[in-house]
Design a protein around this motif. Structure first.
Motif, PDB file in Angstrom:
ATOM      1  N   TRP A 105      -2.091  13.234   7.039  1.00 14.52           N
ATOM      2  CA  TRP A 105      -0.865  12.265   6.665  1.00 14.52           C
ATOM      3  C   TRP A 105      -1.006  11.058   6.379  1.00 14.52           C
ATOM      4  CZ3 TRP A 105       4.020  13.331   5.833  1.00 14.52           C
ATOM      5  CH2 TRP A 105       4.604  14.696   6.016  1.00 14.52           C
ATOM      6  N   ARG A 106      -2.132  10.349   7.030  1.00 14.02           N
ATOM      7  CA  ARG A 106      -2.272   9.063   6.679  1.00 14.02           C
ATOM      8  C   ARG A 106      -3.178   8.703   5.280  1.00 14.02           C
ATOM      9  NH1 ARG A 106      -4.358   5.572  11.472  1.00 14.02           N
ATOM     10  NH2 ARG A 106      -4.351   4.175   9.927  1.00 14.02           N
ATOM     11  N   LEU A 107      -3.861   9.737   5.105  1.00 10.29           N
ATOM     12  CA  LEU A 107      -4.510   9.438   3.651  1.00 10.29           C
ATOM     13  C   LEU A 107      -3.459   9.951   2.519  1.00 10.29           C
ATOM     14  CD1 LEU A 107      -8.138  11.292   4.098  1.00 10.29           C
ATOM     15  CD2 LEU A 107      -7.700   8.992   3.273  1.00 10.29           C
ATOM     16  N   LEU A 108      -2.857  10.959   2.818  1.00 11.18           N
ATOM     17  CA  LEU A 108      -1.772  11.482   1.633  1.00 11.18           C
ATOM     18  C   LEU A 108      -0.518  10.917   1.756  1.00 11.18           C
ATOM     19  CD1 LEU A 108      -2.678  15.478   2.070  1.00 11.18           C
ATOM     20  CD2 LEU A 108      -3.415  13.653   0.311  1.00 11.18           C
ATOM     21  N   PHE A 109      -0.021  10.199   2.724  1.00  8.12           N
ATOM     22  CA  PHE A 109       1.360   9.660   2.762  1.00  8.12           C
ATOM     23  C   PHE A 109       1.094   8.209   3.175  1.00  8.12           C
ATOM     24  CE2 PHE A 109       5.293   8.435   4.597  1.00  8.12           C
ATOM     25  CZ  PHE A 109       6.242   8.533   3.480  1.00  8.12           C
ATOM     26  N   TRP A 110       0.837   7.894   4.452  1.00  5.07           N
ATOM     27  CA  TRP A 110       1.147   6.712   5.068  1.00  5.07           C
ATOM     28  C   TRP A 110       0.467   5.397   4.403  1.00  5.07           C
ATOM     29  CZ3 TRP A 110       5.398   5.765   7.056  1.00  5.07           C
ATOM     30  CH2 TRP A 110       6.013   6.984   8.081  1.00  5.07           C
ATOM     31  N   GLU A 111      -0.867   5.507   3.968  1.00  7.52           N
ATOM     32  CA  GLU A 111      -1.636   4.450   3.342  1.00  7.52           C
ATOM     33  C   GLU A 111      -1.251   4.080   2.104  1.00  7.52           C
ATOM     34  OE1 GLU A 111      -2.504   2.897   5.833  1.00  7.52           O
ATOM     35  OE2 GLU A 111      -3.015   4.546   7.245  1.00  7.52           O
ATOM     36  N   PRO A 112      -0.972   5.327   1.197  1.00  8.06           N
ATOM     37  CA  PRO A 112      -0.443   5.232  -0.104  1.00  8.06           C
ATOM     38  C   PRO A 112       1.178   4.487  -0.237  1.00  8.06           C
ATOM     39  CG  PRO A 112      -1.433   7.201  -0.021  1.00  8.06           C
ATOM     40  CD  PRO A 112      -1.304   6.720   1.311  1.00  8.06           C
ATOM     41  N   PHE A 113       1.712   4.892   0.937  1.00  8.73           N
ATOM     42  CA  PHE A 113       3.217   4.362   1.167  1.00  8.73           C
ATOM     43  C   PHE A 113       2.998   2.775   1.224  1.00  8.73           C
ATOM     44  CE2 PHE A 113       7.044   3.293   3.494  1.00  8.73           C
ATOM     45  CZ  PHE A 113       7.947   3.910   2.568  1.00  8.73           C
ATOM     46  N   TRP A 114       2.111   2.147   2.236  1.00 10.12           N
ATOM     47  CA  TRP A 114       1.803   0.806   2.208  1.00 10.12           C
ATOM     48  C   TRP A 114       1.414   0.081   0.968  1.00 10.12           C
ATOM     49  CZ3 TRP A 114       2.874  -2.340   6.054  1.00 10.12           C
ATOM     50  CH2 TRP A 114       3.107  -2.182   7.442  1.00 10.12           C
ATOM     51  N   MET A 115       0.582   0.860   0.135  1.00 12.63           N
ATOM     52  CA  MET A 115       0.126   0.400  -0.906  1.00 12.63           C
ATOM     53  C   MET A 115       1.290   0.268  -2.041  1.00 12.63           C
ATOM     54  SD  MET A 115      -3.710   1.594  -1.677  1.00 12.63           S
ATOM     55  CE  MET A 115      -3.866   3.567  -0.897  1.00 12.63           C
ATOM     56  N   LEU A 116       2.056   1.397  -1.960  1.00  9.99           N
ATOM     57  CA  LEU A 116       3.358   1.389  -2.798  1.00  9.99           C
ATOM     58  C   LEU A 116       4.064   0.190  -2.608  1.00  9.99           C
ATOM     59  CD1 LEU A 116       5.310   2.355  -4.874  1.00  9.99           C
ATOM     60  CD2 LEU A 116       6.187   4.010  -2.996  1.00  9.99           C
ATOM     61  N   GLY A 117       4.326  -0.418  -1.287  1.00  9.29           N
ATOM     62  CA  GLY A 117       5.212  -1.411  -1.140  1.00  9.29           C
ATOM     63  C   GLY A 117       4.554  -2.780  -1.528  1.00  9.29           C
ATOM     64  N   GLY A 118       3.073  -2.602  -1.588  1.00 10.22           N
ATOM     65  CA  GLY A 118       2.630  -3.749  -2.168  1.00 10.22           C
ATOM     66  C   GLY A 118       2.687  -4.063  -3.523  1.00 10.22           C
ATOM     67  N   ILE A 119       2.725  -2.850  -4.024  1.00 13.26           N
ATOM     68  CA  ILE A 119       2.824  -2.803  -5.799  1.00 13.26           C
ATOM     69  C   ILE A 119       4.480  -3.437  -5.827  1.00 13.26           C
ATOM     70  CG2 ILE A 119       3.109  -1.388  -7.788  1.00 13.26           C
ATOM     71  CD1 ILE A 119       0.707   0.219  -6.454  1.00 13.26           C
ATOM     72  N   LEU A 120       5.375  -2.812  -5.125  1.00 14.62           N
ATOM     73  CA  LEU A 120       6.739  -3.310  -5.647  1.00 14.62           C
ATOM     74  C   LEU A 120       6.892  -4.697  -5.185  1.00 14.62           C
ATOM     75  CD1 LEU A 120       8.605  -0.230  -3.924  1.00 14.62           C
ATOM     76  CD2 LEU A 120       8.349  -0.813  -6.268  1.00 14.62           C
ATOM     77  N   PHE A 121       6.415  -5.383  -4.273  1.00 16.78           N
ATOM     78  CA  PHE A 121       6.453  -6.769  -4.032  1.00 16.78           C
ATOM     79  C   PHE A 121       5.890  -7.449  -5.092  1.00 16.78           C
ATOM     80  CE2 PHE A 121       8.279  -5.871  -0.091  1.00 16.78           C
ATOM     81  CZ  PHE A 121       8.503  -7.096   0.540  1.00 16.78           C
ATOM     82  N   ILE A 122       4.466  -6.982  -5.469  1.00 17.82           N
ATOM     83  CA  ILE A 122       3.721  -7.864  -6.617  1.00 17.82           C
ATOM     84  C   ILE A 122       4.625  -7.667  -7.905  1.00 17.82           C
ATOM     85  CG2 ILE A 122       1.556  -7.592  -8.217  1.00 17.82           C
ATOM     86  CD1 ILE A 122       0.380  -6.673  -5.427  1.00 17.82           C
ATOM     87  N   LEU A 123       5.035  -6.338  -8.321  1.00 11.57           N
ATOM     88  CA  LEU A 123       5.795  -6.308  -9.447  1.00 11.57           C
ATOM     89  C   LEU A 123       7.319  -7.078  -9.405  1.00 11.57           C
ATOM     90  CD1 LEU A 123       5.502  -2.715 -10.367  1.00 11.57           C
ATOM     91  CD2 LEU A 123       4.415  -4.395 -11.462  1.00 11.57           C
ATOM     92  N   SER A 124       7.874  -7.340  -8.108  1.00 10.15           N
ATOM     93  CA  SER A 124       8.980  -7.902  -7.906  1.00 10.15           C
ATOM     94  C   SER A 124       8.642  -9.645  -8.461  1.00 10.15           C
ATOM     95  CB  SER A 124       9.509  -7.847  -6.585  1.00 10.15           C
ATOM     96  OG  SER A 124      10.090  -6.745  -6.503  1.00 10.15           O
ATOM     97  N   ALA A 125       7.634 -10.096  -7.744  1.00  5.98           N
ATOM     98  CA  ALA A 125       7.282 -11.272  -7.963  1.00  5.98           C
ATOM     99  C   ALA A 125       6.752 -11.536  -9.343  1.00  5.98           C
ATOM    100  CB  ALA A 125       5.701 -11.497  -7.214  1.00  5.98           C
ATOM    101  N   LYS A 126       6.326 -10.816 -10.128  1.00  2.00           N
ATOM    102  CA  LYS A 126       6.103 -10.767 -11.626  1.00  2.00           C
ATOM    103  C   LYS A 126       7.211 -10.795 -12.414  1.00  2.00           C
ATOM    104  CE  LYS A 126       1.584 -11.032 -11.527  1.00  2.00           C
ATOM    105  NZ  LYS A 126       0.677 -12.123 -11.858  1.00  2.00           N
ATOM    106  N   GLY A 127       8.127  -9.797 -12.019  1.00  2.00           N
ATOM    107  CA  GLY A 127       9.580  -9.910 -12.825  1.00  2.00           C
ATOM    108  C   GLY A 127      10.334 -11.296 -12.520  1.00  2.00           C
ATOM    109  N   PHE A 128      10.078 -11.740 -11.394  1.00  2.00           N
ATOM    110  CA  PHE A 128      11.093 -13.086 -10.967  1.00  2.00           C
ATOM    111  C   PHE A 128      10.380 -14.101 -11.761  1.00  2.00           C
ATOM    112  CE2 PHE A 128      11.214 -16.414  -7.801  1.00  2.00           C
ATOM    113  CZ  PHE A 128      12.710 -16.616  -7.835  1.00  2.00           C
ATOM    114  N   ARG A 129       9.132 -14.197 -11.741  1.00  2.00           N
ATOM    115  CA  ARG A 129       8.453 -15.338 -12.357  1.00  2.00           C
ATOM    116  C   ARG A 129       8.738 -15.250 -13.978  1.00  2.00           C
ATOM    117  NH1 ARG A 129       6.967 -20.325 -10.935  1.00  2.00           N
ATOM    118  NH2 ARG A 129       5.073 -20.896 -11.989  1.00  2.00           N
ATOM    119  N   GLY A 130       8.972 -13.925 -14.276  1.00  2.00           N
ATOM    120  CA  GLY A 130       9.390 -13.991 -15.800  1.00  2.00           C
ATOM    121  C   GLY A 130      10.721 -14.384 -16.312  1.00  2.00           C
ATOM    122  N   LYS A 131      11.466 -14.374 -15.497  1.00  2.00           N
ATOM    123  CA  LYS A 131      12.897 -14.750 -15.581  1.00  2.00           C
ATOM    124  C   LYS A 131      13.266 -16.262 -16.144  1.00  2.00           C
ATOM    125  CE  LYS A 131      15.224 -11.973 -12.255  1.00  2.00           C
ATOM    126  NZ  LYS A 131      16.243 -12.062 -10.911  1.00  2.00           N
TER     127      LYS A 131
END
Length: 151
Positions: free
Chosen positions: A125-151
């Protein structure tokens, strides 16, 4: 709705979903707790009030992360804008690296380099869901920051 804002809303939903499951667990709910394994699962089974207080606090932090992302939907003066950008970028990097570090240690456990004493159920569960879920959150925050900076 602007295309750049979609990722901010997705990050907000990620945070709220994560907070909701955390509050469910903090209230004594057990559905899905076994998937975490290890000490977390044992503490949840024991109903340790100190542990549940920490779980509640992490739920609040997850909610605050979601509300923080909503700040990126507004226009701000440049000093505030810069601060929000760097905070959301740093938060995203930390979330991603946390998931990646856990994922890496779990892989090392699979190859018997480490002995984490996790049962196979929670390891999967941790390999297939939880750790990728944490990484997805990180990607969403990073992309949010990039989109915000580009406004």
């Amino acid at each position: 709705m602007q295309k750049k804002n979609i990722v901010i809303y997705a990050g907000f939903i990620w945070c709220m979903a994560f907070a909701a499951i955390t509050f469910y667990w903090a209230s004594g709910g057990m559905l899905g707790v076994r998937s975490l394994g290890g000490v977390i699962y044992e503490k949840a089974l024991s109903g340790d009030e100190n542990f549940l207080s920490i779980v509640r606090l992490t739920g609040v932090v997850k909610m605050l992360g979601g509300f923080f992302l909503l700040l990126l939907l507004r226009d701000w003066p440049e000093p505030m804008r810069k601060g929000l950008y760097y905070l959301s970028l740093a938060g995203g990097v930390c979330l991603f690296l946390y998931g990646l570090a856990n994922f890496t240690t779990l892989i090392l456990d699979c190859f018997a380099v480490l002995n984490l004493e996790l049962e196979e159920y929670s390891l999967k569960w941790r390999l297939l869901f939880w750790e990728p879920f944490w990484m997805l959150g990180g990607i969403l925050f990073i992309l949010s920051a990039k989109g915000f900076r580009g406004k």
